[in-house]
Enzyme design. Structure first.
Site, mmCIF file in Angstrom:
data_model
loop_
_atom_site.group_PDB
_atom_site.id
_atom_site.type_symbol
_atom_site.label_atom_id
_atom_site.label_comp_id
_atom_site.label_asym_id
_atom_site.label_seq_id
_atom_site.Cartn_x
_atom_site.Cartn_y
_atom_site.Cartn_z
ATOM 1 N N ASN A 45 1.149 3.232 -2.528
ATOM 2 C CA ASN A 45 0.844 3.993 -3.288
ATOM 3 C C ASN A 45 -0.527 5.051 -2.864
ATOM 4 O O ASN A 45 -0.901 5.950 -3.200
ATOM 5 C CB ASN A 45 0.639 3.063 -4.937
ATOM 6 C CG ASN A 45 1.631 2.843 -5.996
ATOM 7 O OD1 ASN A 45 1.949 3.762 -6.532
ATOM 8 N ND2 ASN A 45 1.926 2.250 -6.126
ATOM 9 N N ILE A 100 -8.420 -10.123 -10.685
ATOM 10 C CA ILE A 100 -9.004 -9.333 -12.035
ATOM 11 C C ILE A 100 -10.012 -8.751 -11.635
ATOM 12 O O ILE A 100 -11.470 -9.829 -11.145
ATOM 13 C CB ILE A 100 -8.515 -10.032 -13.216
ATOM 14 C CG1 ILE A 100 -7.354 -10.872 -13.381
ATOM 15 C CG2 ILE A 100 -9.104 -9.745 -14.685
ATOM 16 C CD1 ILE A 100 -6.289 -9.715 -14.048
ATOM 17 N N LEU A 101 -11.085 -7.644 -12.276
ATOM 18 C CA LEU A 101 -12.247 -7.158 -12.249
ATOM 19 C C LEU A 101 -12.890 -8.160 -13.426
ATOM 20 O O LEU A 101 -12.882 -7.475 -14.231
ATOM 21 C CB LEU A 101 -12.881 -5.945 -12.209
ATOM 22 C CG LEU A 101 -12.372 -4.641 -10.919
ATOM 23 C CD1 LEU A 101 -11.614 -3.425 -10.985
ATOM 24 C CD2 LEU A 101 -12.657 -5.386 -9.425
ATOM 25 N N GLY A 108 1.230 -1.408 0.098
ATOM 26 C CA GLY A 108 0.067 0.074 -0.235
ATOM 27 C C GLY A 108 1.000 1.017 0.088
ATOM 28 O O GLY A 108 0.252 2.119 0.495
ATOM 29 N N HIS A 138 0.627 1.111 -13.314
ATOM 30 C CA HIS A 138 1.084 -0.730 -13.927
ATOM 31 C C HIS A 138 2.837 -0.114 -13.824
ATOM 32 O O HIS A 138 3.286 1.091 -14.460
ATOM 33 C CB HIS A 138 0.544 -0.464 -15.344
ATOM 34 C CG HIS A 138 0.762 -2.147 -15.399
ATOM 35 N ND1 HIS A 138 1.230 -2.897 -14.873
ATOM 36 C CD2 HIS A 138 2.516 -2.196 -16.730
ATOM 37 C CE1 HIS A 138 1.128 -3.802 -15.681
ATOM 38 N NE2 HIS A 138 2.844 -3.715 -16.334
HETATM 39 C C1 GRF Z 1 3.117 -1.601 -7.086
HETATM 40 O O1 GRF Z 1 4.187 -1.892 -8.234
HETATM 41 C C2 GRF Z 1 2.416 -1.245 -8.802
HETATM 42 O O2 GRF Z 1 3.428 -0.857 -9.747
HETATM 43 C C3 GRF Z 1 1.702 -2.678 -8.765
HETATM 44 O O3 GRF Z 1 1.281 -3.528 -7.749
HETATM 45 C C4 GRF Z 1 3.060 -2.242 -6.653
HETATM 46 C C5 GRF Z 1 1.882 -2.693 -5.831
HETATM 47 O O4 GRF Z 1 2.943 -1.702 -4.635
HETATM 48 N N1 GRF Z 1 0.625 -2.758 -9.171
HETATM 49 P P1 GRF Z 1 2.392 -1.095 -2.855
HETATM 50 O O5 GRF Z 1 1.229 -1.783 -2.473
HETATM 51 O O6 GRF Z 1 1.258 0.302 -3.366
HETATM 52 O O7 GRF Z 1 3.823 -0.942 -2.281
#
Ligand code: GRF
Length: 196
Positions: free
Chosen positions: A14, A83-84, A12, A100
């Site tokens: 992001n 996958i949704l 998490g 991504h």
């Molecule tokens: C990130 O590299 C994102 O691009 C990919 O999964 C990872 C998630 O990282 N889809 P986090 O859980 O946000 O740290």
């Protein structure tokens, strides 16, 4: 203020970038729900620490019920590995944003997630990689591209080096894209995104 749901499966980081930017007023939105398909995803703890409703849920019907109850306007997939269904992506057409960790259309689609993406980048020997923020449709990683940003790939990189470099870009790019979305500055014409 847009009402935001974030879907996660892992650490998490992001999500944390979005929590911080919303709190600091850089995003004209409120994260009202975090959903994880993994019970012990650390991102759920991050949501709880930020006093955001955090739910472990895998059933799409129950997820939709929660989204409707909380009147969610926009969904962000931040490291979400389920996958949704097409029903779901159709119901929320152009309201689901994904991050991504490569430059789509390279190194994306079925099987390309997390470290697998960076390993494939290193195996191919490309000299740039990066991150892509895109709308989600019925094709995995196939929706209209909103923003992209590049990072260099060095010959001595290992997966962790590249993942760290790309993740830094992801945090910035996802927050900026969501901010533009919440301000109504993102338009889609013939499957292409224009930022007003
Ligand atoms: C990130 O590299 C994102 O691009 C990919 O999964 C990872 C998630 O990282 N889809 P986090 O859980 O946000 O740290």
């Amino acid at each position: 203020m847009q009402r935001i749901a974030v879907f996660i499966s892992g650490s998490g980081s992001n999500l944390q970038a979005l929590i911080n930017d919303c709190r600091e007023g850089h995003i004209n939105g409120d994260i009202v729900l975090v959903i994880s398909n993994k019970k012990n995803a650390f991102g759920l703890q991050r949501a709880k620490d930020a006093k955001i409703k955090a739910i472990y849920e895998k059933d799409e019907a129950k997820i939709i019920e929660l989204l409707q109850q909380l009147q969610v306007d926009v969904i962000v997939l931040a490291g979400y590995l389920a996958i949704l269904s097409q029903d779901f992506t159709t119901k929320y057409a152009n309201k689901i944003i994904n991050i991504h960790p490569s430059l789509i259309p390279s190194f994306c689609g079925k099987g390309y997630y997390g470290k697998h993406v960076h390993q494939a980048v290193l195996d191919r020997g490309v000299k740039i990689s990066g991150a892509t923020v895109h709308f989600v449709n019925e094709v995995t990683d196939g929706g209209p591209i909103i923003m992209q940003e590049t990072v260099p790939v060095f010959v001595d990189d290992d997966v962790e080096d590249l993942q760290k470099r790309v993740l830094e870009v992801e945090h910035k790019l996802l927050a900026l894209a969501l901010s533009l979305y919440c301000d109504g500055k993102i338009e889609i014409e013939n499957g292409k995104v224009r930022i007003k």
